[in-house]
Write a protein that holds these residues in place. Structure first.
Motif, mmCIF file in Angstrom:
data_model
loop_
_atom_site.group_PDB
_atom_site.id
_atom_site.type_symbol
_atom_site.label_atom_id
_atom_site.label_comp_id
_atom_site.label_asym_id
_atom_site.label_seq_id
_atom_site.Cartn_x
_atom_site.Cartn_y
_atom_site.Cartn_z
ATOM 1 N N ILE A 5 13.171 -14.941 15.152
ATOM 2 C CA ILE A 5 12.596 -16.626 13.724
ATOM 3 C C ILE A 5 11.361 -16.844 13.916
ATOM 4 O O ILE A 5 11.536 -17.305 12.988
ATOM 5 C CB ILE A 5 13.689 -17.803 14.754
ATOM 6 C CG1 ILE A 5 14.918 -16.833 15.695
ATOM 7 C CG2 ILE A 5 13.122 -19.172 14.824
ATOM 8 C CD1 ILE A 5 15.417 -18.195 16.784
ATOM 9 N N THR A 8 11.173 -14.465 11.131
ATOM 10 C CA THR A 8 11.392 -14.804 9.979
ATOM 11 C C THR A 8 11.015 -15.909 9.354
ATOM 12 O O THR A 8 11.107 -16.155 7.741
ATOM 13 C CB THR A 8 13.270 -14.057 10.334
ATOM 14 O OG1 THR A 8 13.184 -13.730 11.328
ATOM 15 C CG2 THR A 8 13.124 -15.469 8.959
ATOM 16 N N ARG A 9 10.685 -17.193 9.741
ATOM 17 C CA ARG A 9 10.013 -18.332 9.274
ATOM 18 C C ARG A 9 8.896 -18.084 9.253
ATOM 19 O O ARG A 9 8.446 -19.028 7.787
ATOM 20 C CB ARG A 9 9.702 -19.889 10.506
ATOM 21 C CG ARG A 9 11.368 -19.602 10.838
ATOM 22 C CD ARG A 9 10.816 -21.812 11.636
ATOM 23 N NE ARG A 9 12.025 -22.195 12.206
ATOM 24 C CZ ARG A 9 12.395 -22.187 13.847
ATOM 25 N NH1 ARG A 9 11.765 -22.343 14.310
ATOM 26 N NH2 ARG A 9 13.642 -22.728 13.276
ATOM 27 N N GLU A 10 8.206 -17.202 9.253
ATOM 28 C CA GLU A 10 6.337 -16.678 8.913
ATOM 29 C C GLU A 10 6.707 -16.436 6.943
ATOM 30 O O GLU A 10 5.608 -16.907 6.522
ATOM 31 C CB GLU A 10 5.678 -16.003 10.126
ATOM 32 C CG GLU A 10 4.523 -16.399 8.722
ATOM 33 C CD GLU A 10 3.694 -15.593 9.992
ATOM 34 O OE1 GLU A 10 2.605 -13.887 9.352
ATOM 35 O OE2 GLU A 10 3.754 -15.091 10.876
ATOM 36 N N LYS A 12 9.545 -16.164 5.763
ATOM 37 C CA LYS A 12 9.767 -16.695 4.495
ATOM 38 C C LYS A 12 8.721 -17.813 3.843
ATOM 39 O O LYS A 12 9.299 -18.505 2.732
ATOM 40 C CB LYS A 12 11.170 -17.748 4.885
ATOM 41 C CG LYS A 12 12.894 -17.073 5.312
ATOM 42 C CD LYS A 12 13.419 -18.112 5.905
ATOM 43 C CE LYS A 12 14.594 -16.921 5.735
ATOM 44 N NZ LYS A 12 15.977 -17.863 6.456
ATOM 45 N N GLN A 13 8.099 -18.344 5.033
ATOM 46 C CA GLN A 13 7.107 -19.428 4.526
ATOM 47 C C GLN A 13 5.815 -18.717 3.015
ATOM 48 O O GLN A 13 5.434 -19.808 2.341
ATOM 49 C CB GLN A 13 6.159 -19.989 5.410
ATOM 50 C CG GLN A 13 5.488 -21.147 4.686
ATOM 51 C CD GLN A 13 6.261 -22.408 4.457
ATOM 52 O OE1 GLN A 13 7.018 -23.153 4.957
ATOM 53 N NE2 GLN A 13 5.258 -23.076 3.576
#
Length: 133
Positions: A5, A8-10, A12-13
């Motif tokens: 998670i 993935t967040r990194e 996407k950012q």
């Protein structure tokens, strides 16, 4: 899961911070590089391959869809494999449901049916655990 998670967040950012045209170009170039590397003999370029598994989440409509009064019962993800990848896992939601689709290279993952069975077993275990909390 926490590490996936966070990563993935990194990622996407980083993509969201790019101008839209640059993000699109990045996606096209990434695909093109993967396809080009796949044409070269294995072993020489393996270190260029970013991964052997791609996981994506496709948000579908939250409300049921209808066509001529008939309710669409489910949306099932069907995806593609980028050259050099052995497995693409796509999660897709629709009207309160979630479906997981597996697309695999049979030579890389000859027992793909096990993956589906293990996924069902893992979800059943999560459901049992959820009932205990």
């Amino acid at each position: 899961m926490r590490q996936i998670i966070a990563n993935t967040r990194e990622a996407k950012q980083r993509i969201r911070s790019l101008p839209r045209d640059a993000a699109y170009a990045y996606a096209v170039v990434s695909f093109a590089v993967g396809e080009t590397i796949a044409l070269l003999p294995r072993g020489q370029v393996d270190f260029f391959l970013p991964s052997n598994v791609l996981i994506s989440n496709v948000r579908g409509p939250a409300e049921p869809l209808y066509l001529a009064g008939a309710r669409l019962e489910a949306l099932c993800p069907v995806s593609t494999l980028i050259s050099g990848m052995g497995l693409n896992i796509t999660l897709m939601s629709y009207a309160g449901q979630m479906v997981i689709g597996y697309t695999c290279n049979a030579s890389s993952l000859p027992d793909a049916d096990r993956l589906a069975r293990y996924t069902r077993e893992a979800f059943a275990a999560l459901e049992r655990q959820r009932g205990r909390i």
